[in-house]
Write a protein that holds these residues in place. Sequence first.
Motif, PDB file in Angstrom:
ATOM      1  N   VAL A 159      37.928  34.058  91.847  1.00  0.00           N
ATOM      2  CA  VAL A 159      39.137  33.362  91.405  1.00  0.00           C
ATOM      3  C   VAL A 159      40.296  34.344  91.424  1.00  0.00           C
ATOM      4  O   VAL A 159      40.233  35.412  90.835  1.00  0.00           O
ATOM      5  CB  VAL A 159      38.970  32.797  89.973  1.00  0.00           C
ATOM      6  N   ASP A 160      41.346  33.965  92.145  1.00  0.00           N
ATOM      7  CA  ASP A 160      42.530  34.808  92.201  1.00  0.00           C
ATOM      8  C   ASP A 160      43.255  34.691  90.875  1.00  0.00           C
ATOM      9  O   ASP A 160      43.711  33.622  90.500  1.00  0.00           O
ATOM     10  CB  ASP A 160      43.400  34.320  93.364  1.00  0.00           C
ATOM     11  N   LEU A 161      43.355  35.795  90.191  1.00  0.00           N
ATOM     12  CA  LEU A 161      43.911  35.770  88.845  1.00  0.00           C
ATOM     13  C   LEU A 161      45.363  35.297  88.826  1.00  0.00           C
ATOM     14  O   LEU A 161      45.836  34.739  87.849  1.00  0.00           O
ATOM     15  CB  LEU A 161      43.805  37.170  88.232  1.00  0.00           C
ATOM     16  N   SER A 162      46.079  35.530  89.915  1.00  0.00           N
ATOM     17  CA  SER A 162      47.507  35.211  89.882  1.00  0.00           C
ATOM     18  C   SER A 162      47.817  33.740  90.110  1.00  0.00           C
ATOM     19  O   SER A 162      48.866  33.268  89.729  1.00  0.00           O
ATOM     20  CB  SER A 162      48.247  36.053  90.913  1.00  0.00           C
ATOM     21  N   THR A 163      46.920  33.030  90.779  1.00  0.00           N
ATOM     22  CA  THR A 163      47.210  31.619  91.032  1.00  0.00           C
ATOM     23  C   THR A 163      46.118  30.709  90.501  1.00  0.00           C
ATOM     24  O   THR A 163      46.291  29.505  90.402  1.00  0.00           O
ATOM     25  CB  THR A 163      47.324  31.345  92.545  1.00  0.00           C
ATOM     26  N   GLY A 164      44.958  31.277  90.187  1.00  0.00           N
ATOM     27  CA  GLY A 164      43.848  30.450  89.739  1.00  0.00           C
ATOM     28  C   GLY A 164      43.074  29.823  90.883  1.00  0.00           C
ATOM     29  O   GLY A 164      42.165  29.031  90.665  1.00  0.00           O
TER      30      GLY A 164
ATOM     31  N   GLN B 156      46.221  42.810  91.388  1.00  0.00           N
ATOM     32  CA  GLN B 156      46.653  42.188  90.146  1.00  0.00           C
ATOM     33  C   GLN B 156      47.913  42.849  89.604  1.00  0.00           C
ATOM     34  O   GLN B 156      48.862  42.169  89.214  1.00  0.00           O
ATOM     35  CB  GLN B 156      45.504  42.343  89.163  1.00  0.00           C
TER      36      GLN B 156
ATOM     37  N   ARG C  30      36.344  23.642  89.315  1.00  0.00           N
ATOM     38  CA  ARG C  30      35.613  24.809  89.819  1.00  0.00           C
ATOM     39  C   ARG C  30      34.184  24.411  90.186  1.00  0.00           C
ATOM     40  O   ARG C  30      33.557  25.021  91.032  1.00  0.00           O
ATOM     41  CB  ARG C  30      35.556  25.885  88.750  1.00  0.00           C
TER      42      ARG C  30
ATOM     43  N   ALA D 210      43.627  33.318  84.059  1.00  0.00           N
ATOM     44  CA  ALA D 210      44.429  32.877  85.202  1.00  0.00           C
ATOM     45  C   ALA D 210      45.360  31.726  84.795  1.00  0.00           C
ATOM     46  O   ALA D 210      45.127  31.054  83.795  1.00  0.00           O
ATOM     47  CB  ALA D 210      43.515  32.428  86.335  1.00  0.00           C
ATOM     48  N   PRO D 211      46.419  31.509  85.588  1.00  0.00           N
ATOM     49  CA  PRO D 211      47.278  30.365  85.314  1.00  0.00           C
ATOM     50  C   PRO D 211      46.459  29.074  85.335  1.00  0.00           C
ATOM     51  O   PRO D 211      45.508  28.961  86.101  1.00  0.00           O
ATOM     52  CB  PRO D 211      48.268  30.371  86.476  1.00  0.00           C
TER      53      PRO D 211
ATOM     54  N   PRO E  31      49.422  36.785  84.301  1.00  0.00           N
ATOM     55  CA  PRO E  31      47.992  36.767  83.953  1.00  0.00           C
ATOM     56  C   PRO E  31      47.384  38.168  83.888  1.00  0.00           C
ATOM     57  O   PRO E  31      47.783  39.057  84.629  1.00  0.00           O
ATOM     58  CB  PRO E  31      47.369  35.976  85.105  1.00  0.00           C
TER      59      PRO E  31
ATOM     60  N   PHE F 218      48.920  22.237  88.848  1.00  0.00           N
ATOM     61  CA  PHE F 218      47.662  22.860  89.259  1.00  0.00           C
ATOM     62  C   PHE F 218      46.675  21.867  89.828  1.00  0.00           C
ATOM     63  O   PHE F 218      45.676  22.245  90.423  1.00  0.00           O
ATOM     64  CB  PHE F 218      47.014  23.599  88.087  1.00  0.00           C
TER      65      PHE F 218
END
Lengths: 502, 331
Positions: free
Chosen positions: A185-190, A450, B112, B165-166, B192, B329
């Motif tokens: 999971v990309d922390l910056s965009t989810g 990150q 997810r 995360a967002p 984040p 999202f």
Amino acid sequence: MEELLGHMAYGFSVALAPVNVGYALLGALVGTLIGVLPGIGPVSGIAILIPILYGMPPASAMILLTGLYYGTMYGGSTTSILVNVPGEASSVVTTLDGYQMALQGRAGPALAIAAIGSFIAGTVSIVFMMLFSLPLARLALKFGPAEYFSLMVLGLSSVTSLAGASLTKALISTVFGLMLATVGVDLSTGTARYTFNLPQLLDGISFIVAAIGLFAVSEVLLAIEEIHAGERRRALTVGRIWLSWREFKESLGAILRGTGIGFYIGVLPAAGATIASFMAYNVEKRLAKDPEAFGRGDIRGVASPESANNAAVVGNMVPLLSLGIPGSSTTALMLGALMMLGVQPGPLLFQKHPDVTWGLIASMYVSNTMLLILNLPLVGLWVRILDIPERILYPLILAISVIGVYGVSNSLLDLYLGIGFGLVGYYMRRHDYPLAPAVLGLVLGGIMEQSLRQALVLSDGSYWTLMNRPLSLVLLILAACSLVAPYLITAFRRLRVVAPAA
Amino acid sequence: MREHPISRTGLCALGALLLGASLASPGSAGFPEKAIEIIAPANPGGGWDLTSRSTAKVLTEEKLVTQPIAVSNMPGGSGAVAISHAITRRKGDGHLLIAASPSLTFTLALKRVPYTYKDVTPIAAIATDYGAIVVRKDSPYKSLKDLLDAYRKNPADVSVAGGSAPGSQDHVKFAKVIKAAGMDPTKVKYVPHQGGGEAMASLLGGHTAVAPVDISEIVGQVEAGEVRILAVLSDKRLGGSLKNAPTAVEQGVNATFIVWRGFYAAPGISKEAADFWVTTLGKMVKSEGWKKTLQANKWFDYYVGGAEYARFLNEDLESGETLLKELGFLK
């Protein structure tokens, strides 16, 4: 000063209580063992112990955990040196010169310097910690996203020190590691990246799995092939077990520099022992008058990373104890353990639970001494590993690696990944791609991406933020120097050689 | 001490009798008939691990469950790996509980994994924590109003440090407050971090302006005076060292965020097993041992069980999805 002495006297009264000495010894023993076994690191070790901690006095529990954490750093170098398989991520760099030393029959001195370096680094770091814990922790908080990014760039620049014959191949290996770091999971965009709808990949590729596969599994594969072809070079057990005075003198500078770098990097939340060990090695090679000796069995190449990783462990405890902020996955576990035992971590910990804080600091001296006393005689024993017949030794390494990978995550996917990495590692070794840069890329990649993106969110997308902040700029300049230095030096030498002829 | 051989046999018999009696007492039908497994869907030392281990400990100590209870860790994707495991591998296994909290709700809401709470057997929520909005002690924002005024003027001035995360918990906590104050939550400048510890470091280091947190995790910082609580996201003020911390509600912003902690079981378990767990956990939260646990972990008393809990979870998921759609999202 008076006050500090009072605190320390109290700390030692806690640490030297027979029961706590027992816990420190237990931690040191278990830690050393966990350190030696590839694939089982401090995180899994502490995870296994946490259930036992329920109902223990918090000070004793922390003494046990810290002793263990510390012991893993002592033990981590053992298999790096003897069989080219790092016991922990933070001992990956140690394989470069440590294993070469073993091949030359100098495994004994390599193991001894790792223990002595660890001891000196640990002891000096604890003194630092005792004197400057709070101001250091405050200083570390000044490190923002931009600084972290630049620090990681500096870390990456140490690739030039890890490169063997070809810098191109080292860079390819680095990029491979950086690519692996983007999985999850990309922390910056989810957004989930490269997870192929497998929930096991959402958190990314586990560091242990990659390191075990690349190093341990590939080593076994290579050994099988070479033994069959009759060309396997075995590390020799002949030669001295002990360190000579000259070797110690040679290493002392490396030990002290490694201590400084390791401690400083350790204090920064989010950096850690692995990064510290890579950077210390890089500095040592840059400062050496004979950089070409590194990678060929230079004792400084063992002394520096092994000192750095122990100093980083102590540094790691600084933000945890003085601010209640964990700086690594291991200290995050310790924080959890503290909360579980009903101790609120935070800035008041020193006042509210002096038995936990001062007792722990005092017990680190105790653990350190114990580990030295424990590890020096063990050198003689570990060297005997080289006498184990190959047909037993390599299957054993493989079995322990499997246990390390599967036992921690209970995930079959991790096991398959480990085997996959083993094949990749085998290919890389066969074609002279260095493995260490891939590990470096994987460790740094996540934090690097990150922090860059955090910095850009804060600066509303302006890259100048990396240059505007003085500390960040200094780090970037250092990184640039580190990258071009080898070429400048060679060019300069060529000039000097050519000049008289002209 | 030398034992008389007869006394040993006698003891065994007595033990067997007692064991039989105690096994027969709860539910009296013989469930559970073997060892229990509780899965903490994260690494040791985190909130889920604490929930699982505390529960195992109290259930055993209060003799509510006489079978041995083993806690295992199955980290991955904020609960994604564990829920997939329960649904695909453990169908009908009544001897298994899995810890959950709003993190799992967001894992499901963000798709997810292709599941919802309807695919498992919800058991009960057994404790809760609350969201809170905090700033550094030297922050210019003295109250929630100051913060909201600053946001109204320029949202980009208010940088928010979160530990996930967002579109996950921390982001949503803050977005809920902004939305309740009648402003646009998509403008939140969210930064984040990898976990609450790093977010706290960013806040204390002055790199970000505010942090949405779980209150239990920052009690230490509050007591030391390092951070100021602008708003607790609970219905009423909390007690103890937090009694001076105002809620968002009393400041005219109707936003709450309950960080419930609870358990679900695998799908398709017998009604007997499900009922056993709902009543047993209901008994557990009333016990002395549990009160001590709440105090130690800085959690608050909270229990919702059975069908009511299932309803609560489904609503939680729906409202989470609605908010995530608003934030962009979810399509």
